[in-house]
Design an enzyme around this catalytic site. Structure first.
Site, PDB file in Angstrom:
ATOM      1  N   SER A   1       0.853  -1.254  -0.174  1.00 20.98           N
ATOM      2  CA  SER A   1      -0.070  -0.085  -0.196  1.00 20.98           C
ATOM      3  C   SER A   1       1.009   1.314  -0.038  1.00 20.98           C
ATOM      4  O   SER A   1       1.835   1.573   0.900  1.00 20.98           O
ATOM      5  CB  SER A   1      -0.740   0.043   1.106  1.00 20.98           C
ATOM      6  OG  SER A   1      -1.710   1.198   1.456  1.00 20.98           O
TER       7      SER A   1
ATOM      8  N   LYS B   1      -1.472  -0.978  -4.366  1.00 21.99           N
ATOM      9  CA  LYS B   1      -2.409  -0.418  -3.912  1.00 21.99           C
ATOM     10  C   LYS B   1      -1.987   1.165  -3.774  1.00 21.99           C
ATOM     11  O   LYS B   1      -1.025   1.485  -2.912  1.00 21.99           O
ATOM     12  CB  LYS B   1      -2.966  -0.868  -2.647  1.00 21.99           C
ATOM     13  CG  LYS B   1      -4.007   0.041  -1.657  1.00 21.99           C
ATOM     14  CD  LYS B   1      -4.705  -0.747  -1.052  1.00 21.99           C
ATOM     15  CE  LYS B   1      -4.979   0.044   0.383  1.00 21.99           C
ATOM     16  NZ  LYS B   1      -5.629  -0.570   1.423  1.00 21.99           N
TER      17      LYS B   1
ATOM     18  N   LYS C   1      -3.073   4.966  -2.738  1.00 24.15           N
ATOM     19  CA  LYS C   1      -4.184   5.999  -1.771  1.00 24.15           C
ATOM     20  C   LYS C   1      -4.305   6.979  -2.601  1.00 24.15           C
ATOM     21  O   LYS C   1      -3.713   7.683  -3.588  1.00 24.15           O
ATOM     22  CB  LYS C   1      -3.546   6.178  -0.510  1.00 24.15           C
ATOM     23  CG  LYS C   1      -3.147   5.175   0.378  1.00 24.15           C
ATOM     24  CD  LYS C   1      -4.690   4.588   0.865  1.00 24.15           C
ATOM     25  CE  LYS C   1      -4.283   3.684   2.105  1.00 24.15           C
ATOM     26  NZ  LYS C   1      -5.376   3.084   2.574  1.00 24.15           N
TER      27      LYS C   1
ATOM     28  N   ASP D   1      -7.407   3.090  -3.223  1.00 18.53           N
ATOM     29  CA  ASP D   1      -7.922   3.146  -1.848  1.00 18.53           C
ATOM     30  C   ASP D   1      -8.488   4.440  -1.644  1.00 18.53           C
ATOM     31  O   ASP D   1      -7.525   5.306  -1.544  1.00 18.53           O
ATOM     32  CB  ASP D   1      -7.288   2.600  -0.743  1.00 18.53           C
ATOM     33  CG  ASP D   1      -7.940   2.291   0.605  1.00 18.53           C
ATOM     34  OD1 ASP D   1      -8.918   2.716   0.492  1.00 18.53           O
ATOM     35  OD2 ASP D   1      -7.478   1.944   1.394  1.00 18.53           O
TER      36      ASP D   1
ATOM     37  N   GLU E   1     -11.474   0.750  -3.432  1.00 15.40           N
ATOM     38  CA  GLU E   1     -11.567   0.460  -2.014  1.00 15.40           C
ATOM     39  C   GLU E   1     -12.212   1.677  -1.384  1.00 15.40           C
ATOM     40  O   GLU E   1     -11.808   2.776  -1.678  1.00 15.40           O
ATOM     41  CB  GLU E   1     -10.259   0.166  -1.254  1.00 15.40           C
ATOM     42  CG  GLU E   1     -10.522  -0.343   0.207  1.00 15.40           C
ATOM     43  CD  GLU E   1      -9.042  -0.705   0.524  1.00 15.40           C
ATOM     44  OE1 GLU E   1      -8.117  -1.424  -0.267  1.00 15.40           O
ATOM     45  OE2 GLU E   1      -8.998  -0.709   1.641  1.00 15.40           O
TER      46      GLU E   1
ATOM     47  N   ASP F   1     -13.951  -1.690   2.924  1.00 17.65           N
ATOM     48  CA  ASP F   1     -13.220  -1.721   3.872  1.00 17.65           C
ATOM     49  C   ASP F   1     -13.897  -1.155   5.165  1.00 17.65           C
ATOM     50  O   ASP F   1     -14.665  -1.941   5.827  1.00 17.65           O
ATOM     51  CB  ASP F   1     -12.036  -0.811   3.631  1.00 17.65           C
ATOM     52  CG  ASP F   1     -10.964  -0.657   4.950  1.00 17.65           C
ATOM     53  OD1 ASP F   1     -11.093  -1.234   6.076  1.00 17.65           O
ATOM     54  OD2 ASP F   1      -9.905  -0.213   4.709  1.00 17.65           O
TER      55      ASP F   1
ATOM     56  N   LYS G   1     -10.338  -6.666   7.699  1.00 13.52           N
ATOM     57  CA  LYS G   1      -9.077  -6.434   8.769  1.00 13.52           C
ATOM     58  C   LYS G   1      -9.719  -6.979  10.100  1.00 13.52           C
ATOM     59  O   LYS G   1     -10.801  -6.528  10.500  1.00 13.52           O
ATOM     60  CB  LYS G   1      -9.177  -4.984   9.058  1.00 13.52           C
ATOM     61  CG  LYS G   1      -8.468  -4.284   7.797  1.00 13.52           C
ATOM     62  CD  LYS G   1      -8.040  -2.765   7.997  1.00 13.52           C
ATOM     63  CE  LYS G   1      -7.658  -2.178   6.786  1.00 13.52           C
ATOM     64  NZ  LYS G   1      -7.294  -0.649   6.984  1.00 13.52           N
TER      65      LYS G   1
ATOM     66  N   GLY H   1      -4.576  -4.495   6.227  1.00  8.97           N
ATOM     67  CA  GLY H   1      -3.457  -4.019   7.044  1.00  8.97           C
ATOM     68  C   GLY H   1      -3.922  -2.799   8.015  1.00  8.97           C
ATOM     69  O   GLY H   1      -4.598  -1.888   7.364  1.00  8.97           O
TER      70      GLY H   1
HETATM   71  O1  OSB Z   1      -7.558   1.718   4.472  1.00  9.73           O
HETATM   72  O2  OSB Z   1      -6.496   0.074   4.234  1.00  9.73           O
HETATM   73  C1  OSB Z   1      -6.512   1.136   4.663  1.00  9.73           C
HETATM   74  C2  OSB Z   1      -3.487   1.620   6.893  1.00  9.73           C
HETATM   75  C3  OSB Z   1      -4.214   2.747   7.875  1.00  9.73           C
HETATM   76  C4  OSB Z   1      -5.299   2.883   7.823  1.00  9.73           C
HETATM   77  C5  OSB Z   1      -6.251   2.488   6.825  1.00  9.73           C
HETATM   78  C6  OSB Z   1      -5.584   1.599   5.901  1.00  9.73           C
HETATM   79  C7  OSB Z   1      -4.027   1.310   5.917  1.00  9.73           C
HETATM   80  C8  OSB Z   1      -3.364   0.577   4.888  1.00  9.73           C
HETATM   81  C9  OSB Z   1      -2.423  -0.128   5.598  1.00  9.73           C
HETATM   82  O3  OSB Z   1      -3.794   0.863   3.776  1.00  9.73           O
HETATM   83  C10 OSB Z   1      -1.926  -1.248   4.625  1.00  9.73           C
HETATM   84  C11 OSB Z   1      -0.936  -2.078   5.285  1.00  9.73           C
HETATM   85  O4  OSB Z   1      -0.889  -2.381   6.623  1.00  9.73           O
HETATM   86  O5  OSB Z   1       0.323  -2.402   4.854  1.00  9.73           O
HETATM   87 MG    MG Z   2      -8.643   0.887   3.154  1.00 14.67          MG
END
Ligand code: OSB
Ligand code: MG
Length: 389
Positions: free
Chosen positions: A151, A177, A179, A204, A229, A254, A278, A306
């Site tokens: 990510s 992924k 953001k 995401d 996402e 999510d 998660k 995660g």
């Molecule tokens: O939206 O998936 C998410 C981390 C903190 C809060 C929200 C998210 C995330 C990640 C982390 O995308 C992914 C990882 O743990 O490597």
């Molecule tokens: Mg997410």
């Protein structure tokens, strides 16, 4: 082995360790950026002499979930720990009934439940992944490795993003992924796809859009994204269903899915084509297990998300992600994606030939807490504690 033959644990004591670790590469999302990883590490000591470890993965600000470190410490001390001391727990899926009258606080509960599952696996001399498999549909056994991706946060430019993507792909990550946020989406997709037309790519949004942005989001359909996402509100399911009807790109939920009941509703209204599960968001591995069964029944593609966990939380997530019903790359990366020095050892290292992490061979979570690093990370939290006291 039959579930009814499993050995129970009796909880003697629960210790909590609030920690902070500096990130090597902080993750900027549509809701913000945090410089340090924070968590409450939970240590469950049992009458049988085994110790289970779990991670309540909470962020500094309530930008993803509602909890903070202080709410976690409060609820643990006043409501969760007193309900567990002296209790005998026969098997992992029995855990939620002890906390039936503590509502919400999923991230905190998930950390305790993870420590209990770890202790149960250890008292039975099993790896956590094999202990999990006992509660999955018949014939499901651990694949001993979890397919993973990485990510990547919001950067200052497309060029900078491509630089990081290329670094991660060179390390062996096969699913990327990114953001996104309002104003950081179509141009990013165009720039990345020009250079990398075939990479397994997904976005995401962490709830940054509204249903009225549907026409704009439709522009993303041309970029062959694996999924988008959580485009809409963190509490919404219904409008994601309306949006999915207009989008070709599969919607992955999510934030919106906090329980198996939420997932049932999302399936019913066509709001979900892929699930990011998660463990911390849904309140623990028992709820994960119910969700796993529902995904298998509905053929819903599933992966494990995660919270940038330390090695303690990540080990349990890898154990779950290696079950065969988890059939898309998970958001669990190697230790060197997150930290210089982790509190659990050994580090997770990416198998660069197939973009996987191996499940450790030891019993329980299969990694050992490094007490010196745990102490340093507790001291770093004390020093950095951002809350007004
Ligand atoms: O939206 O998936 C998410 C981390 C903190 C809060 C929200 C998210 C995330 C990640 C982390 O995308 C992914 C990882 O743990 O490597
Ligand atoms: Mg997410």
């Amino acid at each position: 082995m039959n579930v009814s033959e499993l050995k129970p644990i009796t909880i003697k004591e629960i210790q909590i360790h609030t920690v902070a670790l500096p990130y090597l590469e902080p993750l900027r999302t549509s809701f913000g950026i945090e410089p340090d990883k924070v968590a409450i590490i939970i240590e469950v000591l049992t009458e049988e002499g085994v110790t289970g470890w779990g991670e309540a993965s909470i962020e500094i600000e309530p930008g993803y979930g509602a909890e903070t470190i202080i709410t976690g410490e409060h609820v643990l001390a006043e409501f969760i720990i007193p309900r567990l001391i002296g209790k005998t727990i026969d098997k992992g899926t029995d855990f939620p009934k002890f906390l039936r009258l503590v509502r919400g606080h999923h991230h905190t509960k998930a950390g305790v439940e993870a420590a209990v599952w770890d202790a149960l696996a250890k008292v039975n001399g099993m790896r956590l992944t094999d202990y999990f498999a006992l509660f999955t549909p018949d014939g499901h056994i651990s694949e001993n490795r979890a397919t993973v991706g990485v990510s990547i946060g919001i950067q200052s430019s497309v060029e900078k993003t491509l630089e990081i993507i290329n670094k991660r792909m060179a390390q062996g990550y096969q699913r990327i992924k990114l953001k996104i946020a309002r104003g950081w989406d179509v141009e990013l997709a165009k720039g990345v796809r020009e250079q990398l037309p075939d990479t397994m790519l997904m976005f995401d949004a962490n709830s940054d859009y509204q249903l009225k942005d549907a026409d704009h989001l439709k522009e993303l359909d041309q970029f062959n994204l694996l999924m988008i996402e959580q485009p809409l509100a963190y509490y919404d399911i219904y409008e994601h269903g309306l949006l999915q009807k207009q989008l070709k790109t599969p919607i992955c939920l999510d934030e919106s899915i906090k329980s198996v009941n939420d997932l049932q509703i999302a399936l019913q209204v066509g709001a979900i084509r892929i699930l990011n599960l998660k463990p911390s968001r849904v309140g623990g591995f028992s709820e994960c297990m119910k969700i796993y069964h529902l995904c298998v029944e509905h053929d819903l593609p599933l992966w494990i998300g995660g919270m940038l966990e330390t090695g303690v939380g990540r080990a349990a997530n890898v154990a779950f992600a290696s079950l065969p019903g988890v059939n898309m790359p998970s958001d669990i990366s190697a230790t060197d994606r997150y930290f210089q020095k982790d509190i659990a050892s050994p580090d997770f290292v990416l198998n660069s030939d197939d973009s996987t992490l191996s499940v450790p061979e030891g019993i329980g979570i299969g990694v050992e807490v490094q007490h010196n690093v745990l102490k340093e990370a507790s001291a770093y939290w004390q020093e950095k504690n951002p809350y007004h006291q």
